[in-house]
Design a protein around this motif. Sequence first.
Motif, mmCIF file in Angstrom:
data_model
loop_
_atom_site.group_PDB
_atom_site.id
_atom_site.type_symbol
_atom_site.label_atom_id
_atom_site.label_comp_id
_atom_site.label_asym_id
_atom_site.label_seq_id
_atom_site.Cartn_x
_atom_site.Cartn_y
_atom_site.Cartn_z
ATOM 1 N N THR A 178 0.848 -1.195 0.000
ATOM 2 C CA THR A 178 0.000 0.000 0.000
ATOM 3 C C THR A 178 0.881 1.242 0.000
ATOM 4 O O THR A 178 2.072 1.198 0.353
ATOM 5 N N TYR A 179 0.276 2.365 -0.367
ATOM 6 C CA TYR A 179 1.004 3.633 -0.328
ATOM 7 C C TYR A 179 1.310 4.039 1.106
ATOM 8 O O TYR A 179 2.321 4.709 1.364
ATOM 9 N N SER A 180 0.455 3.656 2.034
ATOM 10 C CA SER A 180 0.723 3.960 3.440
ATOM 11 C C SER A 180 2.060 3.353 3.869
ATOM 12 O O SER A 180 2.837 3.983 4.610
ATOM 13 N N GLU A 181 2.348 2.134 3.405
ATOM 14 C CA GLU A 181 3.613 1.492 3.730
ATOM 15 C C GLU A 181 4.785 2.233 3.083
ATOM 16 O O GLU A 181 5.856 2.376 3.685
ATOM 17 N N CYS A 182 4.583 2.705 1.856
ATOM 18 C CA CYS A 182 5.633 3.481 1.185
ATOM 19 C C CYS A 182 5.923 4.770 1.954
ATOM 20 O O CYS A 182 7.095 5.149 2.133
ATOM 21 N N ILE A 183 4.878 5.453 2.384
ATOM 22 C CA ILE A 183 5.051 6.716 3.106
ATOM 23 C C ILE A 183 5.753 6.467 4.435
ATOM 24 O O ILE A 183 6.638 7.229 4.846
ATOM 25 N N ALA A 184 5.391 5.383 5.112
ATOM 26 C CA ALA A 184 6.063 5.031 6.362
ATOM 27 C C ALA A 184 7.538 4.732 6.107
ATOM 28 O O ALA A 184 8.410 5.100 6.907
ATOM 29 N N GLY A 185 7.848 4.085 4.987
ATOM 30 C CA GLY A 185 9.225 3.806 4.615
ATOM 31 C C GLY A 185 10.003 5.080 4.332
ATOM 32 O O GLY A 185 11.188 5.192 4.669
ATOM 33 N N LEU A 186 9.354 6.040 3.707
ATOM 34 C CA LEU A 186 9.988 7.333 3.454
ATOM 35 C C LEU A 186 10.273 8.058 4.761
ATOM 36 O O LEU A 186 11.351 8.632 4.954
ATOM 37 N N GLN A 187 9.324 8.011 5.664
ATOM 38 C CA GLN A 187 9.482 8.674 6.954
ATOM 39 C C GLN A 187 10.641 8.067 7.750
ATOM 40 O O GLN A 187 11.414 8.781 8.397
#
Length: 280
Positions: A178-187
């Motif tokens: 999910t994009y939520s996982e991508c955003i968490a990875g970026l953070q």
Amino acid sequence: MKLRKVTAAAAAALVLSITATACGGGDKEGDSNSGSGGDKIKIGIKYDQPGLGLKEPGGSFSGFDVDVATYVAKELGYEPDQIEWVETKSADRENALARGDVKFIAATYSITDERKEKVDFAGPYLLAHQDLLVKKDSDITEATDLNNKKLCSVTGSTSAQNVHDDFAPKAQLREYGTYSECIAGLQSGAVDAVTTDDSILAGFAAQDQYKGQFKLAGLKLSNENYGIGVKKGDTETVNKINDALEKMVSDKSWNKAVEENFGPANYKNEPAPQIGNIVK
């Protein structure tokens, strides 16, 4: 004997009446095997995309795709409380339509030639552009800066592969569910950038827990025409949805939905595209 004949005839008539009632359909847009029927319609959306398709903590749904789908459903004869929202992830959209799990899908579904071989599209109803989301202090300003960097997108999306093929062949691609996982990875620093449509990225960047941490690179790496996916061959539904979308644009409901969902993120949207002009 005469009384028995009348009774038998009446009984036969009653059986015929019951059979006709059982066979007669009250469905509005098809049977239950096609994502609708009776008093409900099943619509595929994303659950994790702020500003587009988001399941709120209380169980309600919000976003531009949700507003568009709700408007279309009403034009098809369904009130909001007759909609059953079905989470449809990028990798499963074509299968969900083929199986008849949903009547249609409004889930940041970019129209491509490859996808048109498997499903039919109504719309487009929004023109977005592929972009990059990076940390606020990142030195990534161009797509070519992604060489030897870790780039995230979701499984089933073409975004990361497009960047790899066209701009940064040495980019290290990471696919999450999910994009939520991508955003968490970026953070966390697990990835250096997230790529997908600017509309999606803007929605995440505007969330309270992320405000001030990320920025959009401001690149227009591609044109992404969002369409409403319909089961292949269901031309009747495509035409009805196109009529609904044209009405949504003409009565300004489209503009209202754009402002309510993207305004807080200061997202500069394109004007409404020409409905029925299915392009790549």
